[in-house]
Design a protein around this motif. Structure first.
Motif, mmCIF file in Angstrom:
data_model
loop_
_atom_site.group_PDB
_atom_site.id
_atom_site.type_symbol
_atom_site.label_atom_id
_atom_site.label_comp_id
_atom_site.label_asym_id
_atom_site.label_seq_id
_atom_site.Cartn_x
_atom_site.Cartn_y
_atom_site.Cartn_z
ATOM 1 N N HIS A 147 0.840 -1.203 0.000
ATOM 2 C CA HIS A 147 0.000 0.000 0.000
ATOM 3 C C HIS A 147 0.873 1.251 0.000
ATOM 4 O O HIS A 147 0.603 2.203 -0.749
ATOM 5 C CB HIS A 147 -0.925 -0.016 1.220
ATOM 6 N N GLY A 148 1.918 1.249 0.815
ATOM 7 C CA GLY A 148 2.826 2.394 0.834
ATOM 8 C C GLY A 148 3.545 2.590 -0.491
ATOM 9 O O GLY A 148 3.860 3.725 -0.873
ATOM 10 N N GLY B 269 2.170 2.090 -3.277
ATOM 11 C CA GLY B 269 1.183 2.535 -4.262
ATOM 12 C C GLY B 269 0.629 1.433 -5.130
ATOM 13 O O GLY B 269 0.006 1.705 -6.166
ATOM 14 N N ASP C 120 -15.929 7.065 -7.207
ATOM 15 C CA ASP C 120 -15.016 5.927 -7.121
ATOM 16 C C ASP C 120 -14.960 5.209 -8.459
ATOM 17 O O ASP C 120 -16.005 4.897 -9.047
ATOM 18 C CB ASP C 120 -15.491 4.957 -6.029
ATOM 19 N N GLN D 23 -8.433 7.281 7.787
ATOM 20 C CA GLN D 23 -8.579 7.909 6.468
ATOM 21 C C GLN D 23 -9.331 7.032 5.467
ATOM 22 O O GLN D 23 -9.517 7.445 4.314
ATOM 23 C CB GLN D 23 -7.215 8.295 5.856
ATOM 24 N N ARG E 111 -12.493 2.111 0.698
ATOM 25 C CA ARG E 111 -11.323 2.484 -0.106
ATOM 26 C C ARG E 111 -10.376 3.257 0.786
ATOM 27 O O ARG E 111 -10.812 4.060 1.623
ATOM 28 C CB ARG E 111 -11.734 3.344 -1.301
ATOM 29 N N LEU E 112 -9.092 3.027 0.606
ATOM 30 C CA LEU E 112 -8.073 3.791 1.320
ATOM 31 C C LEU E 112 -7.083 4.318 0.295
ATOM 32 O O LEU E 112 -6.512 3.544 -0.486
ATOM 33 C CB LEU E 112 -7.354 2.915 2.344
ATOM 34 N N GLY E 113 -6.891 5.624 0.283
ATOM 35 C CA GLY E 113 -6.010 6.220 -0.710
ATOM 36 C C GLY E 113 -6.620 6.133 -2.095
ATOM 37 O O GLY E 113 -7.836 6.052 -2.265
ATOM 38 N N LYS E 114 -5.765 6.137 -3.106
ATOM 39 C CA LYS E 114 -6.250 6.153 -4.486
ATOM 40 C C LYS E 114 -6.749 4.805 -4.963
ATOM 41 O O LYS E 114 -7.732 4.721 -5.698
ATOM 42 C CB LYS E 114 -5.142 6.649 -5.428
ATOM 43 N N HIS E 115 -6.092 3.712 -4.578
ATOM 44 C CA HIS E 115 -6.471 2.437 -5.164
ATOM 45 C C HIS E 115 -6.201 1.230 -4.274
ATOM 46 O O HIS E 115 -5.611 0.236 -4.699
ATOM 47 C CB HIS E 115 -5.850 2.228 -6.558
ATOM 48 N N THR E 116 -6.634 1.319 -3.023
ATOM 49 C CA THR E 116 -6.734 0.149 -2.152
ATOM 50 C C THR E 116 -8.193 -0.023 -1.763
ATOM 51 O O THR E 116 -8.799 0.896 -1.209
ATOM 52 C CB THR E 116 -5.863 0.314 -0.892
#
Length: 232
Positions: free
Chosen positions: A85-86, A88, A132, A158, A174-179
């Motif tokens: 995840h970190g 990306g 989304d 978040q 969803r977390l961030g852009k694409h998780t």
């Protein structure tokens, strides 16, 4: 092209696998696998995960195990998911995978206070889905297959809640852009769902469950989304 990694966290019942394939097969089909490069890593049998940089994305399967047991292989996978995840890397968790993502990224997984949820259930789409890339096309309510005793009791900081129903407060996030994580099973066919119902309730559930095309489309949209990122 880099592969979409299918992280296998467990195995279905033998009679379901014989008729419909194992969890990794279900995910492969749901991704429209014939047109996608995929790689399966069975972490439940201690297989090593590749570096996130060697993958286009990862889908984390369901399991009959419990995230709260914190098995060694599961905790190693949680640490990998946090790293991915970190980095990306696009991630999509299914049932156990959804709970494991929540646990890995600062939330909490444990027993659902409402107990077992099983069968084809109605899921509510929340306004956060409107922008989304995967969930926007869903109707305000849609059917999806479910079978779980544990849940993501607390979402990661978040995280954006996308779907719920009266039984399950966190059916998708969803977390961030694409998780993304979903508690329901977009990879299950009606036949697979019927197999789980027979396992739990006996022969009175011999007839196939209903199809869930809106939920089923999510993984194919995820694969298309990953392809669009690779094309940039």
């Amino acid at each position: 092209m880099k592969p979409i990694l299918i992280i296998q966290t467990g195995h279905t019942f033998p009679e379901i696998a014989a008729a419909h394939g194992d969890f990794d097969d279900m995910v492969y089909r749901a991704l429209n696998g014939k047109q996608r490069k995929t790689r399966v890593v069975d972490v439940s049998r201690a297989a090593a995960l590749p570096a996130p940089s060697n993958c286009a994305a990862a889908v984390i399967t369901g399991s009959h195990d419990m995230v709260s047991d914190k098995a060694d292989w599961s905790e190693r996978t949680a640490r990998w998911l946090s790293q991915a995840h970190g980095h990306g890397l696009p991630l999509f968790g299914l049932c156990y995978g959804h709970q494991l993502l929540a646990h890995a990224l600062g939330g909490e997984a444990g027993d659902n206070p409402n107990g077992l949820e099983i069968g084809t259930q109605t899921i509510e789409r929340l306004p956060a889905c409107d922008d989304d890339p995967l969930f926007a096309p869903l109707g305000s309510r849609f059917p999806a297959h479910t079978v779980h005793r544990q849940s993501a009791l607390k979402l990661p900081p978040q995280a954006v809640l996308l779907c719920r129903n009266p039984h399950e407060a966190h059916h998708a996030f969803r977390l961030g852009k694409h998780t993304w994580g979903v508690q329901f099973h977009p990879e299950f066919s009606a036949g697979v769902m019927s197999g789980y119902l027979r396992r739990h309730h006996g022969r009175q559930h011999a007839e196939p469950a209903q199809n869930t095309p809106e939920a089923a489309a999510l993984l194919q949209r995820f694969a298309s989304y990953v392809s669009s990122l690779q094309a940039v």
